[in-house]
Write a protein that holds these residues in place. Structure first.
Motif, mmCIF file in Angstrom:
data_model
loop_
_atom_site.group_PDB
_atom_site.id
_atom_site.type_symbol
_atom_site.label_atom_id
_atom_site.label_comp_id
_atom_site.label_asym_id
_atom_site.label_seq_id
_atom_site.Cartn_x
_atom_site.Cartn_y
_atom_site.Cartn_z
ATOM 1 N N ARG A 1 -16.056 -12.898 -31.305
ATOM 2 C CA ARG A 1 -14.783 -11.723 -31.268
ATOM 3 C C ARG A 1 -13.759 -11.765 -32.288
ATOM 4 O O ARG A 1 -13.490 -10.856 -33.265
ATOM 5 C CB ARG A 1 -14.445 -12.193 -29.893
ATOM 6 C CG ARG A 1 -12.728 -10.989 -29.825
ATOM 7 C CD ARG A 1 -13.273 -9.272 -29.514
ATOM 8 N NE ARG A 1 -12.564 -8.155 -28.967
ATOM 9 C CZ ARG A 1 -12.631 -7.398 -29.919
ATOM 10 N NH1 ARG A 1 -13.762 -7.480 -30.860
ATOM 11 N NH2 ARG A 1 -11.588 -6.276 -29.741
ATOM 12 N N ALA A 2 -13.867 -13.295 -32.655
ATOM 13 C CA ALA A 2 -12.853 -13.058 -34.516
ATOM 14 C C ALA A 2 -13.850 -12.819 -35.141
ATOM 15 O O ALA A 2 -12.764 -11.849 -35.374
ATOM 16 C CB ALA A 2 -12.765 -14.594 -34.499
ATOM 17 N N LEU A 3 -14.731 -12.794 -34.638
ATOM 18 C CA LEU A 3 -15.324 -11.819 -35.894
ATOM 19 C C LEU A 3 -15.175 -10.888 -36.218
ATOM 20 O O LEU A 3 -15.395 -9.530 -37.241
ATOM 21 C CB LEU A 3 -16.737 -12.604 -36.218
ATOM 22 C CG LEU A 3 -17.105 -13.704 -36.547
ATOM 23 C CD1 LEU A 3 -18.907 -14.587 -36.595
ATOM 24 C CD2 LEU A 3 -16.557 -14.606 -37.826
ATOM 25 N N GLU A 4 -15.328 -10.003 -35.506
ATOM 26 C CA GLU A 4 -15.028 -8.464 -35.031
ATOM 27 C C GLU A 4 -14.097 -8.186 -35.426
ATOM 28 O O GLU A 4 -13.792 -6.428 -35.611
ATOM 29 C CB GLU A 4 -15.126 -7.897 -33.626
ATOM 30 C CG GLU A 4 -16.887 -8.316 -33.353
ATOM 31 C CD GLU A 4 -17.622 -8.552 -31.516
ATOM 32 O OE1 GLU A 4 -18.580 -8.435 -30.878
ATOM 33 O OE2 GLU A 4 -15.523 -8.031 -31.022
ATOM 34 N N VAL A 5 -12.932 -8.659 -35.896
ATOM 35 C CA VAL A 5 -11.611 -8.886 -35.667
ATOM 36 C C VAL A 5 -10.688 -8.799 -36.975
ATOM 37 O O VAL A 5 -9.957 -8.143 -37.093
ATOM 38 C CB VAL A 5 -10.833 -9.054 -34.011
ATOM 39 C CG1 VAL A 5 -8.806 -8.795 -34.311
ATOM 40 C CG2 VAL A 5 -11.110 -8.813 -32.760
ATOM 41 N N ILE A 6 -11.302 -9.910 -37.302
ATOM 42 C CA ILE A 6 -11.140 -10.698 -38.084
ATOM 43 C C ILE A 6 -11.275 -8.788 -39.380
ATOM 44 O O ILE A 6 -12.334 -9.194 -39.912
ATOM 45 C CB ILE A 6 -11.108 -11.845 -39.180
ATOM 46 C CG1 ILE A 6 -11.116 -12.901 -38.330
ATOM 47 C CG2 ILE A 6 -11.079 -11.739 -40.772
ATOM 48 C CD1 ILE A 6 -11.490 -14.088 -38.524
ATOM 49 N N ARG A 7 -9.999 -8.864 -40.105
ATOM 50 C CA ARG A 7 -10.359 -7.536 -41.761
ATOM 51 C C ARG A 7 -8.745 -7.576 -42.214
ATOM 52 O O ARG A 7 -8.001 -8.225 -41.386
ATOM 53 C CB ARG A 7 -10.577 -6.199 -40.430
ATOM 54 C CG ARG A 7 -12.067 -6.235 -39.836
ATOM 55 C CD ARG A 7 -12.973 -6.161 -41.282
ATOM 56 N NE ARG A 7 -14.259 -5.454 -40.143
ATOM 57 C CZ ARG A 7 -15.024 -6.844 -39.581
ATOM 58 N NH1 ARG A 7 -14.164 -8.020 -39.536
ATOM 59 N NH2 ARG A 7 -16.201 -6.327 -39.576
ATOM 60 N N PRO A 8 -9.333 -7.871 -43.051
ATOM 61 C CA PRO A 8 -7.920 -7.662 -43.921
ATOM 62 C C PRO A 8 -7.006 -5.871 -43.547
ATOM 63 O O PRO A 8 -7.633 -5.191 -43.333
ATOM 64 C CB PRO A 8 -8.265 -6.727 -46.143
ATOM 65 C CG PRO A 8 -9.522 -7.272 -45.215
ATOM 66 C CD PRO A 8 -9.667 -7.142 -44.628
ATOM 67 N N GLY A 9 -5.431 -6.959 -43.554
ATOM 68 C CA GLY A 9 -4.471 -5.926 -42.935
ATOM 69 C C GLY A 9 -4.044 -6.649 -41.475
ATOM 70 O O GLY A 9 -3.004 -6.634 -40.821
ATOM 71 N N VAL A 10 -4.792 -6.848 -40.635
ATOM 72 C CA VAL A 10 -4.993 -7.520 -39.242
ATOM 73 C C VAL A 10 -4.080 -8.649 -39.040
ATOM 74 O O VAL A 10 -4.141 -9.291 -39.452
ATOM 75 C CB VAL A 10 -6.589 -7.422 -38.698
ATOM 76 C CG1 VAL A 10 -6.104 -7.959 -37.044
ATOM 77 C CG2 VAL A 10 -7.416 -6.385 -38.563
ATOM 78 N N ARG A 11 -3.472 -8.672 -38.277
ATOM 79 C CA ARG A 11 -2.358 -9.925 -37.917
ATOM 80 C C ARG A 11 -3.199 -11.326 -37.354
ATOM 81 O O ARG A 11 -4.090 -10.904 -36.731
ATOM 82 C CB ARG A 11 -1.028 -9.653 -37.595
ATOM 83 C CG ARG A 11 -0.276 -8.195 -37.911
ATOM 84 C CD ARG A 11 1.113 -8.026 -36.958
ATOM 85 N NE ARG A 11 1.933 -7.318 -37.692
ATOM 86 C CZ ARG A 11 2.615 -7.344 -38.565
ATOM 87 N NH1 ARG A 11 2.777 -8.415 -39.291
ATOM 88 N NH2 ARG A 11 3.149 -5.939 -39.232
ATOM 89 N N GLU A 12 -2.676 -12.289 -37.788
ATOM 90 C CA GLU A 12 -3.148 -13.195 -37.284
ATOM 91 C C GLU A 12 -2.976 -13.809 -35.541
ATOM 92 O O GLU A 12 -4.248 -13.622 -34.853
ATOM 93 C CB GLU A 12 -2.485 -14.422 -38.062
ATOM 94 C CG GLU A 12 -3.219 -14.591 -39.347
ATOM 95 C CD GLU A 12 -2.274 -16.320 -40.198
ATOM 96 O OE1 GLU A 12 -2.442 -16.136 -41.160
ATOM 97 O OE2 GLU A 12 -1.136 -16.266 -39.650
ATOM 98 N N ASN A 13 -1.933 -12.616 -35.470
ATOM 99 C CA ASN A 13 -1.758 -12.892 -33.593
ATOM 100 C C ASN A 13 -2.319 -11.978 -33.020
ATOM 101 O O ASN A 13 -2.880 -12.419 -32.121
ATOM 102 C CB ASN A 13 0.080 -13.130 -33.980
ATOM 103 C CG ASN A 13 0.221 -12.413 -33.858
ATOM 104 O OD1 ASN A 13 -0.491 -10.986 -34.414
ATOM 105 N ND2 ASN A 13 2.087 -12.052 -33.787
ATOM 106 N N GLU A 14 -2.834 -10.685 -33.609
ATOM 107 C CA GLU A 14 -3.622 -10.539 -32.858
ATOM 108 C C GLU A 14 -4.461 -10.566 -32.714
ATOM 109 O O GLU A 14 -5.593 -10.286 -32.220
ATOM 110 C CB GLU A 14 -4.190 -8.719 -33.890
ATOM 111 C CG GLU A 14 -2.900 -8.020 -34.570
ATOM 112 C CD GLU A 14 -2.710 -6.669 -35.214
ATOM 113 O OE1 GLU A 14 -3.440 -5.818 -34.707
ATOM 114 O OE2 GLU A 14 -1.448 -6.762 -36.064
ATOM 115 N N VAL A 15 -5.206 -11.249 -34.295
ATOM 116 C CA VAL A 15 -6.657 -12.471 -34.180
ATOM 117 C C VAL A 15 -6.404 -13.006 -33.238
ATOM 118 O O VAL A 15 -7.630 -13.164 -31.668
ATOM 119 C CB VAL A 15 -6.533 -13.114 -35.052
ATOM 120 C CG1 VAL A 15 -8.213 -13.559 -34.975
ATOM 121 C CG2 VAL A 15 -7.298 -11.844 -36.188
#
Length: 365
Positions: free
Chosen positions: A161-175
């Motif tokens: 799930r982390a790999l689906e969410v991690i993108r430049p600009g996404v906040r760490e706490n969102e991941v």
């Protein structure tokens, strides 16, 4: 879980350590010994009998969960109720005066000790103990290993799930939030600890908890996470890279991956934990990264996320079959970034088994 068998084993330790009774106040130790999962309770263990004290909020829960000890539902705080019981039964707990009461010195507060001493007066002498229950908890039985394996498998799935969410600009706490939501949906009781998502320069922080910082367009992202399932914890770390990894970054990652692999190969019954730590450090030293590894190589895991033994230099514990530990070397370069790779393993007579094994090739996003 063989709670009655655990109590009997501990009762033999009391005799060995010349204790008339042991007062257990640390809740994970209470759960290990009798099965109680609530947040208020004290367990008194004598050489031939044990009594569990809690309050009215846990009347039904205690009677459903507690195995072995007699249950006392008190109208006063559990420790005060236990002290009252000790005074009423002091003649049965030992012939010599004062009776010797073991307390968990690492878990009882100064205020709690003062209260006990006042309530028990001169009839009992308080004797500090360290790790009596924790030492028993180091070696897991088959039921515990099954629960730890299930927790490890569930926890490992969160990285997807982390790999689906991690993108430049996404906040760490969102991941972190997405991973924790996925954990709950998959059946986790809660997280083992606040999820660590540390990206870019913040990946050089070994315990960089997820912040409002945005993931940069290039750099490592350290993801350290775990769940609690059926009371038992999991712990896992994976490091991904956003954008194209430089040659230095790849060498750094491969050094950590090799250090972890060598350390895991060193794990087996009879090996001193310091040898495992040294094995990881030797690899990093040969790769030129030794001074950037500043924490221990691992720790025990069970009802708590950090248990004995500690896998570190200067530690003398010898591994035994059934111990479950983490192997988690890392490299952290301030102002640049960091890498950590972690797995849980169960010690066997001739080696170890990695719980929830998976590929550790560098993933770029």
């Amino acid at each position: 879980m063989d709670h009655k068998g655990r109590l009997k084993k501990l009762q033999t330790v009391l005799e060995r350590d010349s204790l008339d009774v042991l007062l257990v106040s640390h809740l994970p130790n209470i759960r290990y010994l009798c099965g109680f999962t609530g947040t208020s309770g004290v367990l008194a263990i004598g050489e031939s009998a044990s009594v569990f004290f809690t309050d009215g909020r846990y009347n039904e829960q205690a009677r459903a969960e507690v195995q072995g000890p007699r249950i006392v539902i008190a109208r006063k705080p559990p420790q005060a109720a236990a002290a009252e019981w000790l005074m009423e039964n002091r003649s049965k707990l030992g012939r010599k005066k004062p009776r010797r009461l073991g307390i968990e010195s690492e878990h009882l507060t100064v205020a709690g000790r003062t209260q006990l001493a006042r309530l028990l007066r001169s009839d009992f002498r308080l004797r500090e103990t360290r790790g009596l229950v924790e030492r028993a908890r180091m070696v897991k039985d088959a039921d515990e290993i099954a629960r730890l394996r299930a927790a490890a498998v569930l926890g490992a799935s969160l990285f997807e799930r982390a790999l689906e969410v991690i993108r430049p600009g996404v906040r760490e706490n969102e991941v972190a939030a997405e991973m924790e939501y996925a954990a709950r949906r998959a059946g986790a009781e809660e997280m083992s600890f606040p999820t660590i998502i540390a990206a870019g320069k913040r990946s050089a922080l070994p315990h960089g908890r997820a912040s409002r910082a945005a993931i940069p367009s290039r750099g490592f992202v350290v993801c350290d996470f775990g769940v609690i399932l059926s009371g038992y914890c999991s712990d896992r770390t994976r490091t991904a890279h956003v954008g194209r990894a430089t040659g230095v970054a790849r060498r750094m990652y491969e050094a950590v991956r090799e250090a972890q692999a060598v350390a895991i190969e060193t794990v087996r019954a009879g090996v001193n934990v310091g040898e495992i730590d040294q094995a990881a450090r030797n690899v990093l030293r040969n790769k030129g990264f030794a001074r950037h590894f500043m924490h221990s190589t691992g720790h025990g895991v069970g009802l708590e996320i950090h248990e004995s033994p500690r896998i570190a230099a200067g530690q003398s514990e010898v591994l035994r079959p059934g111990m479950v530990i983490t192997i988690e070397p890392g490299v952290y370069i301030a102002g640049s970034g960091g890498v950590r790779i972690e797995d849980m393993v169960v010690v066997t007579e001739f080696g170890c088994e990695v719980l929830a094994p998976a590929s550790k090739e560098l993933i770029t996003i």
